[in-house]
Design a protein around this motif. Structure first.
Motif, short mmCIF file in Angstrom:
data_model
loop_
_atom_site.label_atom_id
_atom_site.label_comp_id
_atom_site.label_asym_id
_atom_site.label_seq_id
_atom_site.Cartn_x
_atom_site.Cartn_y
_atom_site.Cartn_z
N VAL A 39 31.40 4.10 -12.25
CA VAL A 39 30.93 2.72 -12.24
C VAL A 39 31.33 1.94 -13.48
N GLY A 40 32.05 2.59 -14.40
CA GLY A 40 32.54 1.90 -15.59
C GLY A 40 31.45 1.47 -16.55
N LYS A 41 30.46 2.34 -16.73
CA LYS A 41 29.35 2.00 -17.62
C LYS A 41 29.11 3.12 -18.63
N VAL A 42 28.58 2.72 -19.78
CA VAL A 42 28.22 3.67 -20.83
C VAL A 42 26.79 3.36 -21.26
N ASP A 43 25.91 4.35 -21.14
CA ASP A 43 24.52 4.21 -21.60
C ASP A 43 24.43 4.76 -23.01
N VAL A 44 23.83 3.97 -23.90
CA VAL A 44 23.69 4.38 -25.30
C VAL A 44 22.24 4.18 -25.74
N THR A 45 21.68 5.20 -26.37
CA THR A 45 20.37 5.11 -27.00
C THR A 45 20.60 5.25 -28.50
N PHE A 46 20.15 4.24 -29.25
CA PHE A 46 20.44 4.24 -30.69
C PHE A 46 19.31 3.60 -31.48
N ASN A 47 19.31 3.88 -32.78
CA ASN A 47 18.34 3.29 -33.71
C ASN A 47 19.00 2.07 -34.34
N PRO A 48 18.52 0.85 -34.01
CA PRO A 48 19.16 -0.36 -34.53
C PRO A 48 19.00 -0.53 -36.04
N ASP A 49 18.13 0.25 -36.66
CA ASP A 49 18.00 0.20 -38.12
C ASP A 49 19.13 0.97 -38.80
N LYS A 50 19.80 1.83 -38.05
CA LYS A 50 20.86 2.67 -38.62
C LYS A 50 22.25 2.28 -38.15
N VAL A 51 22.36 1.78 -36.92
CA VAL A 51 23.68 1.42 -36.37
C VAL A 51 23.53 0.16 -35.52
N ASP A 52 24.51 -0.71 -35.61
CA ASP A 52 24.50 -1.97 -34.88
C ASP A 52 25.26 -1.81 -33.57
N LEU A 53 24.85 -2.54 -32.54
CA LEU A 53 25.55 -2.49 -31.26
C LEU A 53 27.02 -2.87 -31.44
N LYS A 54 27.29 -3.79 -32.35
CA LYS A 54 28.66 -4.20 -32.63
C LYS A 54 29.51 -3.02 -33.11
N ASP A 55 28.93 -2.15 -33.93
CA ASP A 55 29.65 -0.96 -34.40
C ASP A 55 29.98 -0.02 -33.25
N ILE A 56 29.05 0.11 -32.32
CA ILE A 56 29.26 0.97 -31.15
C ILE A 56 30.39 0.42 -30.28
N THR A 57 30.36 -0.88 -30.01
CA THR A 57 31.41 -1.48 -29.17
C THR A 57 32.76 -1.41 -29.86
N GLU A 58 32.80 -1.57 -31.18
CA GLU A 58 34.07 -1.48 -31.92
C GLU A 58 34.67 -0.09 -31.80
N ILE A 59 33.84 0.94 -31.89
CA ILE A 59 34.34 2.32 -31.77
C ILE A 59 34.95 2.54 -30.39
N ILE A 60 34.29 2.03 -29.35
CA ILE A 60 34.82 2.18 -27.99
C ILE A 60 36.13 1.42 -27.85
N GLU A 61 36.20 0.21 -28.39
CA GLU A 61 37.43 -0.58 -28.30
C GLU A 61 38.56 0.03 -29.10
N GLU A 62 38.24 0.69 -30.23
CA GLU A 62 39.27 1.39 -31.02
C GLU A 62 39.87 2.55 -30.23
N GLN A 63 39.13 3.09 -29.27
CA GLN A 63 39.63 4.16 -28.43
C GLN A 63 40.57 3.63 -27.35
N GLY A 64 40.66 2.29 -27.22
CA GLY A 64 41.58 1.70 -26.26
C GLY A 64 40.93 1.16 -24.99
N TYR A 65 39.61 1.00 -25.01
CA TYR A 65 38.89 0.51 -23.83
C TYR A 65 38.36 -0.89 -24.09
#
Length: 68
Positions: A39-65
């Motif tokens: 379905v082209g989805k990624v579920d993420v559970t994270f602590n927003p005090d330690k990591v930002d959603l922007k950082d997560i999306t950047e890592i995925i985009e750096e992988q070429g997605y």
């Protein structure tokens, strides 16, 4: 903890799953990451005090997605 579901385009195989789950899972503050290839989805559970959603999306985009 925060739960987010991201729409990710360009995933097509098991390597894609391992690449995203591995790289995002290594981020400090990410508790779980689960790729739903069909379905082209990624579920993420994270602590927003330690990591930002922007950082997560950047890592995925750096992988070429594309994160929509």
């Amino acid at each position: 903890m925060t739960n987010k579901t991201l729409n990710v385009q360009g995933m097509s195989c098991g390597h894609c799953v391992n690449s995203i789950e591995g790289s995002v899972g290594e981020l400090n503050g990410v508790e779980t990451v689960k790729v739903h290839l069909q379905v082209g989805k990624v579920d993420v559970t994270f602590n927003p005090d330690k990591v930002d959603l922007k950082d997560i999306t950047e890592i995925i985009e750096e992988q070429g997605y594309d994160v929509a």
